[in-house]
Design a protein around this motif. Structure first.
Motif, PDB file in Angstrom:
ATOM      1  N   UNK A  61       0.827  -1.208   0.000  1.00  9.48           N
ATOM      2  CA  UNK A  61       0.000   0.000   0.000  1.00  9.48           C
ATOM      3  C   UNK A  61       0.864   1.262   0.000  1.00  9.48           C
ATOM      4  N   UNK A  62       1.915   1.275   0.813  1.00  8.23           N
ATOM      5  CA  UNK A  62       2.809   2.434   0.861  1.00  8.23           C
ATOM      6  C   UNK A  62       3.439   2.656  -0.512  1.00  8.23           C
ATOM      7  N   UNK A  63       3.936   1.594  -1.135  1.00  6.36           N
ATOM      8  CA  UNK A  63       4.550   1.709  -2.468  1.00  6.36           C
ATOM      9  C   UNK A  63       3.553   2.299  -3.471  1.00  6.36           C
ATOM     10  N   UNK A  64       2.310   1.788  -3.443  1.00  3.53           N
ATOM     11  CA  UNK A  64       1.277   2.254  -4.366  1.00  3.53           C
ATOM     12  C   UNK A  64       0.962   3.729  -4.128  1.00  3.53           C
ATOM     13  N   UNK A  65       0.788   4.114  -2.863  1.00  2.00           N
ATOM     14  CA  UNK A  65       0.502   5.512  -2.521  1.00  2.00           C
ATOM     15  C   UNK A  65       1.637   6.423  -2.985  1.00  2.00           C
ATOM     16  N   UNK A  66       2.873   6.029  -2.668  1.00  2.00           N
ATOM     17  CA  UNK A  66       4.024   6.867  -3.022  1.00  2.00           C
ATOM     18  C   UNK A  66       4.141   6.987  -4.539  1.00  2.00           C
ATOM     19  N   UNK A  67       3.898   5.878  -5.264  1.00  2.00           N
ATOM     20  CA  UNK A  67       3.949   5.939  -6.736  1.00  2.00           C
ATOM     21  C   UNK A  67       2.919   6.934  -7.279  1.00  2.00           C
ATOM     22  N   UNK A  68       1.702   6.921  -6.733  1.00  3.38           N
ATOM     23  CA  UNK A  68       0.680   7.838  -7.251  1.00  3.38           C
ATOM     24  C   UNK A  68       1.022   9.283  -6.905  1.00  3.38           C
ATOM     25  N   UNK A  69       1.607   9.524  -5.735  1.00  2.69           N
ATOM     26  CA  UNK A  69       2.042  10.873  -5.369  1.00  2.69           C
ATOM     27  C   UNK A  69       3.188  11.309  -6.288  1.00  2.69           C
TER      28      UNK A  69
END
Length: 99
Positions: free
Chosen positions: A9-17
């Protein structure tokens, strides 16, 4: 260590940011100064809202001091810098180091 789902989830959030920051940079030829540059952009925000990390805290963003290296991340479970295990900071830079 982080649970697999938490890390994903952190990886996905950071990628979208990161995508929003990169689109902003492409459009305005500079990095955003803070979250409001991304959420309040006209006519269309680059991010509707800043996602919360798995522990309910806002991700942090540090614009580049020089060059192109900005930092997006979470302070982990404890909500403060540093720490081990689930309290450890996870940023776009630490994710790149692990790959």
């Amino acid at each position: 260590a982080l649970f697999k789902g938490t890390e994903t989830r952190i990886r996905t959030d950071i990628k979208s940011i990161e995508s929003a920051i990169d689109f902003y940079k492409a459009e305005f030829r500079r990095y955003p100064d803070g979250w409001s540059d991304l959420t309040d952009a006209e006519p269309e925000p680059f991010l509707k809202l800043i996602p919360l990390d798995p522990w309910g805290n806002e991700y942090f963003y540090e614009p580049p001091q020089s060059g192109d290296e900005y930092v997006v991340g979470t302070y982990g479970l404890d909500g403060g810098p540093g720490g081990e295990g689930e309290d450890a900071d996870v940023t776009n830079l630490t994710i790149k180091e692990r790959n």
